[in-house]
Design a protein around this motif. Sequence first.
Motif, mmCIF file in Angstrom:
data_model
loop_
_atom_site.group_PDB
_atom_site.id
_atom_site.type_symbol
_atom_site.label_atom_id
_atom_site.label_comp_id
_atom_site.label_asym_id
_atom_site.label_seq_id
_atom_site.Cartn_x
_atom_site.Cartn_y
_atom_site.Cartn_z
ATOM 1 N N ASP A 1 -34.613 -19.315 -27.756
ATOM 2 C CA ASP A 1 -35.918 -19.609 -28.363
ATOM 3 C C ASP A 1 -36.463 -18.325 -28.984
ATOM 4 O O ASP A 1 -37.225 -17.591 -28.361
ATOM 5 N N TRP A 2 -36.052 -18.052 -30.224
ATOM 6 C CA TRP A 2 -36.464 -16.813 -30.876
ATOM 7 C C TRP A 2 -37.948 -16.832 -31.216
ATOM 8 O O TRP A 2 -38.617 -15.800 -31.140
ATOM 9 N N GLY A 3 -38.474 -17.982 -31.606
ATOM 10 C CA GLY A 3 -39.900 -18.051 -31.900
ATOM 11 C C GLY A 3 -40.749 -17.723 -30.694
ATOM 12 O O GLY A 3 -41.704 -16.951 -30.778
ATOM 13 N N GLY A 4 -40.415 -18.306 -29.543
ATOM 14 C CA GLY A 4 -41.142 -17.987 -28.318
ATOM 15 C C GLY A 4 -40.986 -16.531 -27.922
ATOM 16 O O GLY A 4 -41.931 -15.911 -27.427
ATOM 17 N N LEU A 5 -39.796 -15.976 -28.138
ATOM 18 C CA LEU A 5 -39.557 -14.574 -27.807
ATOM 19 C C LEU A 5 -40.449 -13.656 -28.624
ATOM 20 O O LEU A 5 -41.102 -12.754 -28.077
ATOM 21 N N PHE A 6 -40.501 -13.868 -29.946
ATOM 22 C CA PHE A 6 -41.324 -13.010 -30.796
ATOM 23 C C PHE A 6 -42.809 -13.227 -30.542
ATOM 24 O O PHE A 6 -43.602 -12.273 -30.615
ATOM 25 N N ALA A 7 -43.202 -14.450 -30.210
ATOM 26 C CA ALA A 7 -44.609 -14.713 -29.915
ATOM 27 C C ALA A 7 -45.055 -13.990 -28.652
ATOM 28 O O ALA A 7 -46.097 -13.327 -28.623
ATOM 29 N N MET A 8 -44.260 -14.081 -27.593
ATOM 30 C CA MET A 8 -44.619 -13.405 -26.349
ATOM 31 C C MET A 8 -44.470 -11.892 -26.470
ATOM 32 O O MET A 8 -45.216 -11.132 -25.851
ATOM 33 N N SER A 9 -43.527 -11.430 -27.283
ATOM 34 C CA SER A 9 -43.396 -9.990 -27.523
ATOM 35 C C SER A 9 -44.647 -9.453 -28.212
ATOM 36 O O SER A 9 -45.106 -8.341 -27.911
ATOM 37 N N THR A 10 -45.198 -10.240 -29.122
ATOM 38 C CA THR A 10 -46.439 -9.828 -29.790
ATOM 39 C C THR A 10 -47.589 -9.733 -28.796
ATOM 40 O O THR A 10 -48.375 -8.785 -28.816
ATOM 41 N N LEU A 11 -47.679 -10.708 -27.897
ATOM 42 C CA LEU A 11 -48.759 -10.686 -26.912
ATOM 43 C C LEU A 11 -48.624 -9.526 -25.933
ATOM 44 O O LEU A 11 -49.634 -8.979 -25.468
ATOM 45 N N THR A 12 -47.384 -9.142 -25.614
ATOM 46 C CA THR A 12 -47.209 -8.052 -24.645
ATOM 47 C C THR A 12 -47.667 -6.704 -25.200
ATOM 48 O O THR A 12 -47.905 -5.772 -24.423
ATOM 49 N N LEU A 13 -47.809 -6.596 -26.513
ATOM 50 C CA LEU A 13 -48.273 -5.342 -27.106
ATOM 51 C C LEU A 13 -49.786 -5.175 -27.009
ATOM 52 O O LEU A 13 -50.288 -4.058 -27.120
ATOM 53 N N VAL A 14 -50.500 -6.278 -26.804
ATOM 54 C CA VAL A 14 -51.962 -6.222 -26.823
ATOM 55 C C VAL A 14 -52.527 -5.339 -25.703
ATOM 56 O O VAL A 14 -53.361 -4.456 -25.967
ATOM 57 N N PRO A 15 -52.124 -5.489 -24.427
ATOM 58 C CA PRO A 15 -52.680 -4.617 -23.381
ATOM 59 C C PRO A 15 -52.382 -3.139 -23.613
ATOM 60 O O PRO A 15 -53.243 -2.286 -23.391
#
Length: 295
Positions: A258-272
Amino acid sequence: MTEMTASVTAARPPSDITKRSLPASIIIHALLIAASLLMLYPLLWMVSASVRPENEIFSSTSLIPSSVDFSSYVRGWTGLDITFGRFFWNSLVISLLVVAGNVIACSLTAFAFARLRFAGRNFWFAIMLGTLMIPYHVTLIPQYVLFLDLGWVNTILPLVVPKFLASDAFFIFLMVQFFRGIPRELDEAAMMDGCSAWRIYWKIMLPLSLPVLATAAIFSFIWTWDDFFGPLIYLNDMNTYTIQLGLRTFVDSTSASDWGGLFAMSTLTLVPVFFFFLFFQRLLIEGIATTGMKR
């Protein structure tokens, strides 16, 4: 009249120099902007890929998607057996505990090396610096055997407890250099007023050392938040996974990924990480700039 002409002539070179340096300044800034965009491109592409339809992720290098689709965020957050919020919570708890451990233990150790006098101080300081040259993988197996015997494997204790024992020599060295730049007259005046070593550390050294403490806190948080190898070794239960292990579950070599889910969650992990750095960036710059300087 001659003196006036000479003064006018002497006043011209700065403006001429400014005019001559203007094209060079424009070129330098243009190169810096181009280099910045080049370095930001992978990050911007990841953010763009997180809102693309699944079939367009690897079909284009453009940063502008043909259509915006946020289903990857919903699928990535809830698509696993455990919601991704659990991984966020685990990473946040471990990162904050590591920050607290490094700031408290390393500052106490650095204060002892920088201010207290005891037998073998220089020898132990040299030994501490020597540990910086030992690769992590050399001590990995002995540490794992020790934590296995203690029953700590598959818990966060191997990732947190060593930080409260001042195991990061880099931060100790950084704080020692900062503490040495604080005038000793402050310690002597406090001792004349009856302050103990503990009160000197707590009332004088810590308030004056906020920049270096913030530097240690920022690096500790970012390194722990991004750590993949440590949690991979010690955490086996999915309920204890950090975000890095959670991201790995989106990629499966034996089935569809699931590349879309991977990139979406990777984006969120950068926020903190972004907000943590943004909040402490002034102290970080000040801590790095003044470490080792006499003040």
